[in-house]
Motif scaffolding. Structure first.
Motif, PDB file in Angstrom:
ATOM      1  N   UNK A  10       1.150  -1.312   0.275  1.00 41.50           N
ATOM      2  CA  UNK A  10       0.098   0.465  -0.235  1.00 41.50           C
ATOM      3  C   UNK A  10       0.855   1.613   0.231  1.00 41.50           C
ATOM      4  N   UNK A  11       0.622   2.415  -1.074  1.00 45.70           N
ATOM      5  CA  UNK A  11       1.441   3.395  -1.071  1.00 45.70           C
ATOM      6  C   UNK A  11       0.874   4.680  -0.195  1.00 45.70           C
ATOM      7  N   UNK A  12       1.454   5.129   0.860  1.00 41.92           N
ATOM      8  CA  UNK A  12       0.774   6.489   1.970  1.00 41.92           C
ATOM      9  C   UNK A  12       1.688   7.415   1.864  1.00 41.92           C
ATOM     10  N   UNK A  13       0.944   8.125   2.279  1.00 39.25           N
ATOM     11  CA  UNK A  13       1.662   9.702   2.726  1.00 39.25           C
ATOM     12  C   UNK A  13       1.155  10.162   4.210  1.00 39.25           C
ATOM     13  N   UNK A  14       1.043  11.319   4.329  1.00 40.00           N
ATOM     14  CA  UNK A  14       0.989  12.082   5.766  1.00 40.00           C
ATOM     15  C   UNK A  14      -0.917  11.445   5.260  1.00 40.00           C
ATOM     16  N   UNK A  15      -0.779  12.005   3.383  1.00 41.48           N
ATOM     17  CA  UNK A  15      -2.526  13.046   3.908  1.00 41.48           C
ATOM     18  C   UNK A  15      -3.077  11.414   3.628  1.00 41.48           C
ATOM     19  N   UNK A  16      -3.096  10.754   3.517  1.00 43.84           N
ATOM     20  CA  UNK A  16      -4.262   9.688   3.822  1.00 43.84           C
ATOM     21  C   UNK A  16      -3.541   8.258   4.829  1.00 43.84           C
ATOM     22  N   UNK A  17      -2.808   9.081   5.801  1.00 40.10           N
ATOM     23  CA  UNK A  17      -2.144   8.312   6.973  1.00 40.10           C
ATOM     24  C   UNK A  17      -3.959   7.680   7.632  1.00 40.10           C
ATOM     25  N   UNK A  18      -4.802   7.787   8.036  1.00 44.98           N
ATOM     26  CA  UNK A  18      -6.001   7.218   8.711  1.00 44.98           C
ATOM     27  C   UNK A  18      -6.136   6.521   7.647  1.00 44.98           C
ATOM     28  N   UNK A  19      -6.831   6.066   6.504  1.00 45.70           N
ATOM     29  CA  UNK A  19      -7.366   5.571   5.908  1.00 45.70           C
ATOM     30  C   UNK A  19      -6.602   4.473   5.369  1.00 45.70           C
ATOM     31  N   UNK A  20      -4.903   4.786   5.498  1.00 46.43           N
ATOM     32  CA  UNK A  20      -4.017   3.185   4.852  1.00 46.43           C
ATOM     33  C   UNK A  20      -3.782   2.968   6.271  1.00 46.43           C
ATOM     34  N   UNK A  21      -4.446   3.280   7.546  1.00 47.19           N
ATOM     35  CA  UNK A  21      -4.269   1.875   8.912  1.00 47.19           C
ATOM     36  C   UNK A  21      -5.324   1.463   8.832  1.00 47.19           C
ATOM     37  N   UNK A  22      -6.641   2.115   8.607  1.00 46.80           N
ATOM     38  CA  UNK A  22      -7.783   1.406   8.132  1.00 46.80           C
ATOM     39  C   UNK A  22      -7.970   0.110   7.356  1.00 46.80           C
ATOM     40  N   UNK A  23      -6.892   0.519   5.582  1.00 43.24           N
ATOM     41  CA  UNK A  23      -7.138  -1.021   5.075  1.00 43.24           C
ATOM     42  C   UNK A  23      -6.095  -1.725   5.320  1.00 43.24           C
ATOM     43  N   UNK A  24      -4.733  -1.388   5.857  1.00 41.74           N
ATOM     44  CA  UNK A  24      -3.875  -2.285   6.655  1.00 41.74           C
ATOM     45  C   UNK A  24      -4.753  -3.073   7.498  1.00 41.74           C
ATOM     46  N   UNK A 120      -0.265  17.821   4.877  1.00 35.77           N
ATOM     47  CA  UNK A 120      -1.683  17.528   6.020  1.00 35.77           C
ATOM     48  C   UNK A 120      -1.698  16.505   6.215  1.00 35.77           C
ATOM     49  N   UNK A 121      -2.557  15.700   7.326  1.00 34.86           N
ATOM     50  CA  UNK A 121      -2.618  14.683   7.986  1.00 34.86           C
ATOM     51  C   UNK A 121      -4.485  14.458   7.148  1.00 34.86           C
ATOM     52  N   UNK A 122      -4.635  13.710   7.121  1.00 33.02           N
ATOM     53  CA  UNK A 122      -5.757  12.332   7.025  1.00 33.02           C
ATOM     54  C   UNK A 122      -7.335  13.277   5.576  1.00 33.02           C
ATOM     55  N   UNK A 123      -6.006  14.365   4.994  1.00 31.97           N
ATOM     56  CA  UNK A 123      -7.186  14.630   3.879  1.00 31.97           C
ATOM     57  C   UNK A 123      -8.055  14.079   2.788  1.00 31.97           C
ATOM     58  N   UNK A 124      -7.231  12.466   2.788  1.00 31.67           N
ATOM     59  CA  UNK A 124      -7.862  11.855   1.759  1.00 31.67           C
ATOM     60  C   UNK A 124      -8.209  10.302   1.806  1.00 31.67           C
ATOM     61  N   UNK A 125      -9.143   9.619   1.138  1.00 33.21           N
ATOM     62  CA  UNK A 125      -9.778   8.445   2.430  1.00 33.21           C
ATOM     63  C   UNK A 125      -9.519   7.255   0.967  1.00 33.21           C
ATOM     64  N   UNK A 126      -8.701   8.524   0.437  1.00 31.39           N
ATOM     65  CA  UNK A 126      -8.436   6.933  -0.656  1.00 31.39           C
ATOM     66  C   UNK A 126      -7.004   6.913  -0.656  1.00 31.39           C
TER      67      UNK A 126
END
Length: 142
Positions: A10-24, A120-126
């Motif tokens: 999974x590719x991640x950034x600060x921008x989608x950190x929460x969504x990535x954690x959920x997917x993981x 920015x932190x957690x602005x995307x859900x993708x």
């Protein structure tokens, strides 16, 4: 070396950190597998002979901490330190990334807006996931 048949990237950034954690967390539970988070780093400019060109990237480390802070399960000492760094820095992420080595280098090249955007932190859900040698959007059916 044997590889697990259910390896996911999974590719991640600060921008989608929460969504990535959920997917993981979903992947870990559905595949009964552990999660490894790797802050990739970046390449130095002007590397001299016999020097390693890879350097740690503070923004990757803090992004890893943002994800790890939401990952379920047992946490190693290294994970706890990474989470601690993220939690300590959370209120000043934008400033820290603006002032870090790669932030300065990007700004010097005219990418000020990119540095601001990516801090920015957690602005995307993708959540992009590597499947069949290309990235696609993670869904629970992957």
């Amino acid at each position: 070396m044997d590889c697990l048949p259910y390896t996911s990237f999974i590719h991640w950034l600060l921008l989608n950190a929460s969504a990535v954690a959920s997917a993981a967390n979903q992947l870990s539970a559905s595949l009964n597998a552990n999660i490894t988070v790797v802050p990739c780093g970046e390449l130095w400019n002007g590397v001299k002979e016999f020097e390693d060109s890879l350097r740690p990237a503070m923004e990757d480390y803090l992004g890893a901490g943002a994800i790890l802070s939401r990952i379920e399960g047992k946490r190693s000492a290294e994970v706890q330190v990474c989470i601690g760094a993220f939690q300590y820095s959370k209120s000043t992420l934008s400033r820290l990334i603006w002032e870090c080595t790669s932030g300065v280098e990007l700004r010097e090249r005219g990418f000020e807006k990119d540095v601001k955007h990516c801090s920015r932190l957690n602005i995307y859900q993708t959540v992009p996931i590597l499947k069949n040698q290309h990235f696609s959007e993670y869904t629970t059916t992957i």
